[in-house]
Motif scaffolding. Structure first.
Motif, PDB file in Angstrom:
ATOM      1  N   UNK A 138      29.435  13.846  -1.966  1.00 16.04           N
ATOM      2  CA  UNK A 138      28.264  14.483  -2.576  1.00 16.04           C
ATOM      3  C   UNK A 138      28.657  14.865  -3.997  1.00 16.04           C
ATOM      4  N   UNK A 139      28.218  14.052  -4.956  1.00 15.48           N
ATOM      5  CA  UNK A 139      28.550  14.290  -6.359  1.00 15.48           C
ATOM      6  C   UNK A 139      27.580  15.298  -6.958  1.00 15.48           C
ATOM      7  N   UNK A 140      28.133  16.300  -7.651  1.00 19.69           N
ATOM      8  CA  UNK A 140      27.314  17.373  -8.212  1.00 19.69           C
ATOM      9  C   UNK A 140      26.961  17.134  -9.683  1.00 19.69           C
ATOM     10  N   UNK A 141      27.280  15.968 -10.219  1.00 20.10           N
ATOM     11  CA  UNK A 141      27.169  15.747 -11.659  1.00 20.10           C
ATOM     12  C   UNK A 141      25.749  15.816 -12.205  1.00 20.10           C
ATOM     13  N   UNK A 142      24.749  15.543 -11.374  1.00 19.57           N
ATOM     14  CA  UNK A 142      23.365  15.551 -11.872  1.00 19.57           C
ATOM     15  C   UNK A 142      22.719  16.935 -11.797  1.00 19.57           C
ATOM     16  N   UNK A 143      23.407  17.882 -11.191  1.00 19.82           N
ATOM     17  CA  UNK A 143      22.889  19.261 -11.164  1.00 19.82           C
ATOM     18  C   UNK A 143      23.499  19.995 -12.355  1.00 19.82           C
ATOM     19  N   UNK A 144      22.982  19.724 -13.541  1.00 23.44           N
ATOM     20  CA  UNK A 144      23.638  20.153 -14.779  1.00 23.44           C
ATOM     21  C   UNK A 144      22.730  20.929 -15.718  1.00 23.44           C
ATOM     22  N   UNK A 145      21.833  21.714 -15.152  1.00 24.50           N
ATOM     23  CA  UNK A 145      20.906  22.493 -15.988  1.00 24.50           C
ATOM     24  C   UNK A 145      21.464  23.885 -16.268  1.00 24.50           C
ATOM     25  N   UNK A 153      29.781   5.606   0.700  1.00 28.70           N
ATOM     26  CA  UNK A 153      28.488   6.176   0.331  1.00 28.70           C
ATOM     27  C   UNK A 153      28.674   7.403  -0.552  1.00 28.70           C
ATOM     28  N   UNK A 154      28.001   7.402  -1.716  1.00 29.14           N
ATOM     29  CA  UNK A 154      27.995   8.531  -2.640  1.00 29.14           C
ATOM     30  C   UNK A 154      26.552   8.963  -2.851  1.00 29.14           C
ATOM     31  N   UNK A 155      26.293  10.249  -2.688  1.00 23.66           N
ATOM     32  CA  UNK A 155      24.948  10.804  -2.891  1.00 23.66           C
ATOM     33  C   UNK A 155      24.954  11.684  -4.134  1.00 23.66           C
ATOM     34  N   UNK A 156      23.844  11.625  -4.897  1.00 21.50           N
ATOM     35  CA  UNK A 156      23.762  12.368  -6.152  1.00 21.50           C
ATOM     36  C   UNK A 156      22.513  13.251  -6.163  1.00 21.50           C
ATOM     37  N   UNK A 157      22.590  14.426  -5.554  1.00 21.40           N
ATOM     38  CA  UNK A 157      21.433  15.326  -5.550  1.00 21.40           C
ATOM     39  C   UNK A 157      21.181  15.922  -6.929  1.00 21.40           C
ATOM     40  N   UNK A 158      19.946  16.339  -7.155  1.00 24.08           N
ATOM     41  CA  UNK A 158      19.584  16.980  -8.421  1.00 24.08           C
ATOM     42  C   UNK A 158      19.078  18.401  -8.226  1.00 24.08           C
ATOM     43  N   UNK A 159      19.081  18.890  -6.992  1.00 21.70           N
ATOM     44  CA  UNK A 159      18.584  20.244  -6.726  1.00 21.70           C
ATOM     45  C   UNK A 159      19.262  20.832  -5.501  1.00 21.70           C
ATOM     46  N   UNK A 160      19.200  22.143  -5.404  1.00 19.06           N
ATOM     47  CA  UNK A 160      19.739  22.837  -4.236  1.00 19.06           C
ATOM     48  C   UNK A 160      18.991  22.410  -2.979  1.00 19.06           C
ATOM     49  N   UNK A 161      17.696  22.197  -3.113  1.00 22.90           N
ATOM     50  CA  UNK A 161      16.890  21.772  -1.978  1.00 22.90           C
ATOM     51  C   UNK A 161      17.390  20.451  -1.416  1.00 22.90           C
ATOM     52  N   UNK A 162      17.767  19.522  -2.302  1.00 25.05           N
ATOM     53  CA  UNK A 162      18.286  18.234  -1.836  1.00 25.05           C
ATOM     54  C   UNK A 162      19.659  18.387  -1.183  1.00 25.05           C
ATOM     55  N   UNK A 163      20.509  19.237  -1.744  1.00 24.76           N
ATOM     56  CA  UNK A 163      21.813  19.496  -1.119  1.00 24.76           C
ATOM     57  C   UNK A 163      21.610  20.059   0.280  1.00 24.76           C
ATOM     58  N   UNK A 164      20.652  20.965   0.408  1.00 25.83           N
ATOM     59  CA  UNK A 164      20.344  21.564   1.707  1.00 25.83           C
ATOM     60  C   UNK A 164      19.907  20.509   2.714  1.00 25.83           C
ATOM     61  N   UNK A 165      19.026  19.623   2.287  1.00 29.63           N
ATOM     62  CA  UNK A 165      18.527  18.576   3.197  1.00 29.63           C
ATOM     63  C   UNK A 165      19.651  17.616   3.601  1.00 29.63           C
ATOM     64  N   UNK A 166      20.531  17.288   2.644  1.00 30.25           N
ATOM     65  CA  UNK A 166      21.661  16.399   2.944  1.00 30.25           C
ATOM     66  C   UNK A 166      22.561  17.023   4.002  1.00 30.25           C
ATOM     67  N   UNK A 204      33.652  25.976   3.049  1.00 32.46           N
ATOM     68  CA  UNK A 204      32.752  26.940   3.680  1.00 32.46           C
ATOM     69  C   UNK A 204      31.308  26.745   3.242  1.00 32.46           C
ATOM     70  N   UNK A 205      31.104  26.031   2.166  1.00 32.67           N
ATOM     71  CA  UNK A 205      29.763  25.787   1.639  1.00 32.67           C
ATOM     72  C   UNK A 205      29.887  25.104   0.288  1.00 32.67           C
ATOM     73  N   UNK A 206      28.779  24.553  -0.182  1.00 32.63           N
ATOM     74  CA  UNK A 206      28.766  23.881  -1.484  1.00 32.63           C
ATOM     75  C   UNK A 206      28.086  24.785  -2.502  1.00 32.63           C
ATOM     76  N   UNK A 207      28.826  25.167  -3.552  1.00 29.57           N
ATOM     77  CA  UNK A 207      28.278  25.999  -4.621  1.00 29.57           C
ATOM     78  C   UNK A 207      27.297  25.166  -5.438  1.00 29.57           C
ATOM     79  N   UNK A 208      26.080  25.694  -5.621  1.00 29.86           N
ATOM     80  CA  UNK A 208      25.046  24.965  -6.366  1.00 29.86           C
ATOM     81  C   UNK A 208      24.644  25.643  -7.672  1.00 29.86           C
ATOM     82  N   UNK A 209      24.809  26.962  -7.739  1.00 26.73           N
ATOM     83  CA  UNK A 209      24.504  27.688  -8.979  1.00 26.73           C
ATOM     84  C   UNK A 209      25.531  28.797  -9.175  1.00 26.73           C
ATOM     85  N   UNK A 210      25.716  29.176 -10.441  1.00 25.19           N
ATOM     86  CA  UNK A 210      26.717  30.172 -10.793  1.00 25.19           C
ATOM     87  C   UNK A 210      26.150  31.106 -11.856  1.00 25.19           C
TER      88      UNK A 210
END
Length: 492
Positions: free
Chosen positions: A139-146, A93-106, A253-259
């Motif tokens: 959890x693939x981060x490729x779609x969080x690319x803004x 199973x591979x999940x592709x979130x597009x927002x921090x909110x979705x990563x949080x829910x996952x 320790x956590x998943x980085x979503x923004x930098x």
């Protein structure tokens, strides 16, 4: 219907494995070479995690939509295997979130259900840190690319973790800025993965590492809590700097979503010298002279031995600029300066260095060691390995890397994976590095391959504190298990 289809695909996957055959530790199936399962090759025991059910699939479908929930075995395989084909997980199973909110829910759901996850960025690492070991959910981060903000005046870029490094550099060049980070894998690595591994690269000599350049991060904890530490001030001396907990923690320790990252001005002039030298003593003397006479304009200083250059020339067809002079050099250097005049394109010369990692894969299986050493011992590790390991199956033992920061990449190429060759190399190379007061990992992290050697570069008190942090941040251990720290075996 979706769950029934998944069941059919999984049965087909099992049938495919049955029809494959194993040669020298690798599986061959439908014409494609696959590495042996990581759990088998490294004799790893699965942790106490739940397995994915139909109910889990239905939840993720409702959260993300079926197009971003991947269960097809062939597509999942591209996330299970690293780019160098040295590790292979068994994620279904591979999940592709597009927002921090979705990563949080996952993560909130996975934490409650005791489902292990494996965050993945560009999948360009060397230590198996971004690939599952068993059936962890990728959890693939490729779609969080803004790209969220570009402050031209302050030189600060804020973006999502899934932005490709090269794309960020191209974007910044339009406003006369640049990323402080440059890697051979910049066309595919993601900034979140770079931050999570504290990647170094070609420009560290001048611009420093990411602990200094990253101003802030947003990250999601194992329980789904969002930590907003997205600071954009250069000076903010208020309490603990929580960003440092996530920089280099490799998603444990956590998943980085923004930098938010400090970006230096784009130099107007780039000059490169490509040098051939007879021995390593002359390499060190050249580096000393470059630092002394070039000072603040010195932006990069790279060293490659002859066997490393041969990879780019013989395996990839690139040309050595010095061959017209009957080149017989044993070492080469690229010295780069960046200033304020006319810019010249030297990508052809840089390709000789940057494409070594790509070219060496054509040798077969490659043991790649990313280590730091004092300059006095910088190249000795390659010479010691050549004396220590005289196995006729070895294609080449070579070294290249960032002379300016003491980071050498050692490559041992063999046609296929041989367990007895691996046993000759490890732990010997790591113990040697430790005796030289070096580090077993310079910029690619610890990942899956090096946790049992962590004690060679960190004190027992440091390691105990790492376990304490892991327990506090991820009490159920669902975040990137089997990575960085050895799993704690509960005594019965």
């Amino acid at each position: 219907m979706r769950c029934a289809l998944m069941g059919i695909l999984l049965q087909y996957k099992k049938a495919t494995v049955k029809c494959s055959w194993k040669i020298a530790g690798c599986y061959y199936s439908t014409g494609a070479l696959k590495p042996e399962l990581t759990s088998i090759r490294y004799k790893t025991q699965r942790g106490p995690y739940a397995t994915i059910t139909d109910a889990d699939i239905r939840f993720f479908d409702s959260l993300l939509g079926s197009s971003r929930v991947i269960t097809d075995p062939y597509e999942c395989e591209t996330y299970n295997i690293d780019f160098a084909k040295t590790v292979r997980g068994a994620s279904q199973l591979v999940l592709k979130p597009t927002s921090t909110k979705e990563v949080s829910a996952i993560l909130k759901y996975c934490n409650e259900q005791q489902l292990a996850v494996c965050p993945q960025s560009g999948n360009t690492g060397l230590v198996g840190g971004s690939n599952p070991v068993f059936d962890e959910i990728v959890i693939s981060m490729k779609l969080m690319n803004k790209i969220l903000d570009t402050n031209k005046l302050a030189g600060i870029l804020t973006c999502e973790a899934g932005c490709v490094l090269q794309d960020l550099d191209d974007h910044l060049s339009k406003v006369n800025l640049m990323m402080p980070l440059d890697l051979g894998a910049k066309g595919s690595c993601l900034i979140g993965g770079c931050v999570s591994t504290n990647a170094g690269g070609l420009r560290l000599l001048r611009y420093g590492n990411l602990h200094g350049n990253v101003l802030g991060v947003e990250a999601v904890k194992a329980n789904g809590d969002i930590i907003n530490a997205l600071n954009v001030l250069k000076k903010n001396n208020t309490g603990y700097h929580l960003k440092h907990m996530f920089i280099g923690s490799e998603g444990t320790l956590g998943i980085v979503t923004k930098v938010a990252i400090q970006c230096p001005p784009l130099p107007k002039a780039i000059n490169i010298a490509f040098l051939g030298l007879a021995n390593f003593d002359k390499v060190l003397k050249t580096y000393y002279l470059a630092k002394r006479h070039l000072g603040e304009i010195l932006s990069s200083c790279e060293m490659m031995d002859r066997l490393s250059i041969d990879v780019s020339i013989n395996n990839l067809g690139l040309k050595n600029p010095l061959t017209s002079r009957k080149d017989g050099h044993e070492f080469y250097m690229i010295v780069e300066t960046a200033g304020s005049h006319v810019k010249i394109n030297f990508q052809t010369i840089w390709a000789l260095r940057e494409r070594i990692s790509e070219g060496v894969l054509r040798d077969g299986y490659v043991f790649k060691y990313d280590i730091s050493l004092p300059l006095s011992s910088f190249y000795e590790v390659v010479e010691v390995l050549r004396k220590q390991i005289r196995d006729p199956r070895i294609v080449r033992i070579s070294g290249y890397g960032h002379l300016g920061d003491g980071n050498i990449h050692v490559q041992v190429s063999i046609p296929e994976y041989y367990e007895d060759v691996a046993a000759q190399l490890e732990p010997f190379i790591f113990e040697y590095v430790s005796k030289c007061n070096g580090s077993i990992s310079a910029e690619h992290g610890i990942g899956f391959k090096k946790p049992k050697y962590l004690h060679l570069s960190r004190s027992s008190s440091e390691i105990r504190m790492m376990y304490d942090l892991k327990k506090m941040m991820d009490p159920n251990g669902i975040l990137n298990p089997y990575k960085v720290l050895k799993p704690i075996v509960e005594k019965s």
